[in-house]
Design a protein around this motif. Structure first.
Motif, short mmCIF file in Angstrom:
data_model
loop_
_atom_site.label_atom_id
_atom_site.label_comp_id
_atom_site.label_asym_id
_atom_site.label_seq_id
_atom_site.Cartn_x
_atom_site.Cartn_y
_atom_site.Cartn_z
N THR A 108 1.07 -1.75 -0.06
CA THR A 108 0.66 -0.02 -0.20
C THR A 108 0.76 1.29 0.12
OG1 THR A 108 -0.33 -0.16 2.53
CG2 THR A 108 -2.19 -1.04 1.53
N VAL A 109 1.98 1.06 0.06
CA VAL A 109 2.97 2.21 -0.46
C VAL A 109 3.79 1.64 -1.40
CG1 VAL A 109 3.77 3.05 1.97
CG2 VAL A 109 4.96 1.28 0.95
N PRO A 110 5.03 3.17 -1.73
CA PRO A 110 5.66 2.29 -3.48
C PRO A 110 6.35 1.18 -2.95
CG PRO A 110 5.18 4.74 -3.26
CD PRO A 110 4.69 4.48 -1.97
N PHE A 111 6.32 0.61 -3.80
CA PHE A 111 7.88 -0.74 -4.25
C PHE A 111 9.03 -0.61 -4.52
CE2 PHE A 111 8.61 -4.92 -4.77
CZ PHE A 111 9.34 -5.58 -4.13
N ILE A 112 10.00 -0.55 -4.81
CA ILE A 112 11.07 -1.98 -5.62
C ILE A 112 11.62 -2.05 -5.77
CG2 ILE A 112 13.25 -0.01 -6.01
CD1 ILE A 112 12.51 3.16 -4.75
N ASN A 113 11.83 -2.68 -7.15
CA ASN A 113 12.26 -4.07 -6.83
C ASN A 113 14.28 -3.51 -7.06
OD1 ASN A 113 13.40 -6.72 -7.60
ND2 ASN A 113 13.07 -6.51 -9.33
N GLY A 114 14.84 -4.89 -5.64
CA GLY A 114 16.38 -3.85 -5.69
C GLY A 114 17.18 -5.07 -6.31
N CYS A 115 16.23 -5.99 -7.29
CA CYS A 115 16.75 -7.11 -7.59
C CYS A 115 16.55 -8.41 -7.27
CB CYS A 115 18.54 -7.61 -7.68
SG CYS A 115 19.31 -8.62 -7.81
N ASP A 116 15.86 -9.51 -8.71
CA ASP A 116 15.48 -10.63 -8.16
C ASP A 116 15.62 -11.06 -9.39
OD1 ASP A 116 14.09 -10.15 -10.68
OD2 ASP A 116 11.65 -9.72 -9.61
N ASN A 117 15.76 -12.44 -9.51
CA ASN A 117 16.44 -13.58 -10.65
C ASN A 117 15.99 -13.02 -11.89
OD1 ASN A 117 13.85 -14.47 -9.76
ND2 ASN A 117 14.21 -16.17 -11.09
N SER A 118 14.98 -12.02 -12.25
CA SER A 118 13.63 -11.42 -13.50
C SER A 118 14.71 -10.46 -13.57
CB SER A 118 13.16 -12.34 -13.88
OG SER A 118 12.38 -12.80 -13.04
N PHE A 119 15.10 -9.15 -13.11
CA PHE A 119 14.59 -8.35 -13.40
C PHE A 119 15.93 -7.77 -12.28
CE2 PHE A 119 10.55 -9.38 -15.32
CZ PHE A 119 11.38 -8.77 -16.81
N HIS A 120 16.62 -6.38 -12.69
CA HIS A 120 17.28 -5.18 -11.96
C HIS A 120 17.13 -4.08 -12.38
CE1 HIS A 120 20.38 -4.29 -9.05
NE2 HIS A 120 21.35 -5.31 -9.45
N PRO A 121 16.14 -3.58 -12.78
CA PRO A 121 15.71 -1.92 -13.50
C PRO A 121 16.82 -1.43 -12.46
CG PRO A 121 13.71 -2.56 -11.73
CD PRO A 121 15.19 -3.65 -11.33
N CYS A 122 16.85 -1.32 -11.38
CA CYS A 122 17.72 0.14 -10.63
C CYS A 122 18.82 -0.38 -11.16
CB CYS A 122 17.65 0.50 -9.33
SG CYS A 122 16.64 0.57 -8.62
N GLN A 123 19.78 -1.24 -10.89
CA GLN A 123 21.29 -1.27 -11.97
C GLN A 123 21.35 -0.57 -13.48
OE1 GLN A 123 23.77 -2.06 -10.54
NE2 GLN A 123 24.76 -1.07 -12.66
N ILE A 124 19.84 -1.36 -14.08
CA ILE A 124 19.95 -0.54 -15.88
C ILE A 124 19.45 1.52 -15.69
CG2 ILE A 124 18.72 -0.68 -17.48
CD1 ILE A 124 20.63 -3.29 -15.80
N LEU A 125 19.41 1.70 -14.50
CA LEU A 125 19.07 3.17 -14.63
C LEU A 125 20.27 4.07 -14.55
CD1 LEU A 125 15.49 3.23 -13.22
CD2 LEU A 125 16.40 4.13 -15.04
N ALA A 126 20.71 3.38 -13.49
CA ALA A 126 22.37 3.71 -13.52
C ALA A 126 22.76 3.84 -14.76
CB ALA A 126 23.22 3.46 -12.16
N ASP A 127 23.04 2.11 -15.33
CA ASP A 127 23.70 2.58 -16.67
C ASP A 127 23.62 3.18 -17.41
OD1 ASP A 127 24.75 -0.37 -14.95
OD2 ASP A 127 23.73 -1.04 -16.03
N ALA A 128 22.42 3.75 -17.29
CA ALA A 128 22.07 4.75 -18.55
C ALA A 128 22.48 6.31 -18.10
CB ALA A 128 19.85 5.03 -18.78
#
Length: 311
Positions: free
Chosen positions: A114-134
């Motif tokens: 019920t509050v915003p949730f961020i995936n910090g890494c799982d076995n399928s995706f790592h979105p925050c890493q790729i934003l840093a790469d970009a």
């Protein structure tokens, strides 16, 4: 309210806005020093971490907020009914970041928070890493319109790179992935990315002499660990590790591979020196790799700010 489990529910413009905000936060941190004052971040770690922990906790602090950290084994997520546990945590904090093993667990959080949730890494995706790469690519090349070759395992980092380039419709990622990890991104994920024209899947049986022809035309050559970090030193995985290393050693990012290329090398860390990347390539590209790592903080600050203030 919006979550960041991956890039699926973000438009290219929204991601561009996050990157522009990250660049401004990095340039002028004082401007945002009280922007999340009083906001509380809960960080939860089922997987080991250096960069994810430091970048999120220092990031929320730099924005005026605070954090509360737990490891998975220290919580009742290991004992109780998870949905009620998730909803209880949400009663106490403003935003959650979790670094979890399975994508299914990330999806469970995403459906029940019920509050915003961020995936910090799982076995399928790592979105925050790729934003840093970009962010790092934009700093070094002026835009996302580059050619990037990812060579190694088809894993969470690779999946998020493919998703990002296909979504942004800028630049092109080339994938040379002889090793395929068990991920959950859907049967049509790679085909849809190919259809965007911004993902090119190379023949995984390609020899290195042919691969060098592609490398010569690249701006970035990116690699990642071949074996998940939590298994690398586990004796129970010794045989699997030996088999993977034997199969993948011809695909090491080394001086020979990069000899006729001006490409810089990226690695999301931690690095297994002498396996996916040679020491000499690390020595020549360490500042680039550390820029990637530092930019995790700036990108994640922008994500937290966006989810708490703009969504």
């Amino acid at each position: 309210m919006k979550n960041m489990l991956n890039f699926k529910n973000f438009s290219a413009q929204e991601l561009s806005d996050i990157l522009a905000l990250a660049m401004d936060m990095k340039k002028d941190p004082e401007k945002y020093s009280d922007s999340l004052k009083g906001k509380k971040l809960y960080t939860l770690f089922e997987k080991t971490s250096t960069r994810t922990f430091l970048s999120f906790t220092t990031g929320i602090t730099e924005l005026g907020g605070s954090y509360f950290n737990q490891t998975w084994e220290d919580t009742n997520f290991t004992l109780g009914e998870p949905v009620s546990e998730i909803k209880y945590v949400c009663r106490n904090v403003d935003i959650i970041m979790a670094r979890l093993v399975k994508n299914e667990t990330v999806e469970l959080f995403g459906k029940n928070v019920t509050v915003p949730f961020i995936n910090g890494c799982d076995n399928s995706f790592h979105p925050c890493q790729i934003l840093a790469d970009a962010l790092t690519i934009m700093e070094k090349f002026g835009s996302l319109n580059i050619k990037l070759l990812y060579i190694g395992a088809k894993n969470n980092v690779f999946n998020s790179l493919v998703e990002f380039f296909a979504k942004m419709k800028q630049g092109t990622i080339y994938g040379l992935t002889p090793l395929v990890n068990d991920t959950a991104c859907g049967d049509d994920f790679y085909e849809e990315a190919k259809a965007s024209g911004h993902y090119v899947e190379l023949d995984p049986a390609m020899g290195m002499e042919e691969a060098k022809k592609y490398v010569a035309d690249m701006d970035v050559v990116y690699t990642d660990t071949w074996l998940d970090m939590e298994f690398f030193n586990d004796p129970a995985y010794a045989d699997k590790k030996a088999d993977i290393m034997a199969k993948m050693m011809p695909y090491q990012v080394n001086d020979d591979l990069l000899a006729k290329s001006k490409a810089i090398a990226f690695h999301d860390m931690p690095m297994h020196v002498g396996f996916e990347i040679s020491q000499s390539v690390i020595d020549k590209n360490l500042e680039h790799i550390l820029d990637q790592a530092e930019n995790r903080r700036h990108a994640e600050k922008a994500v937290m700010y966006t989810l708490l203030k703009k969504c």
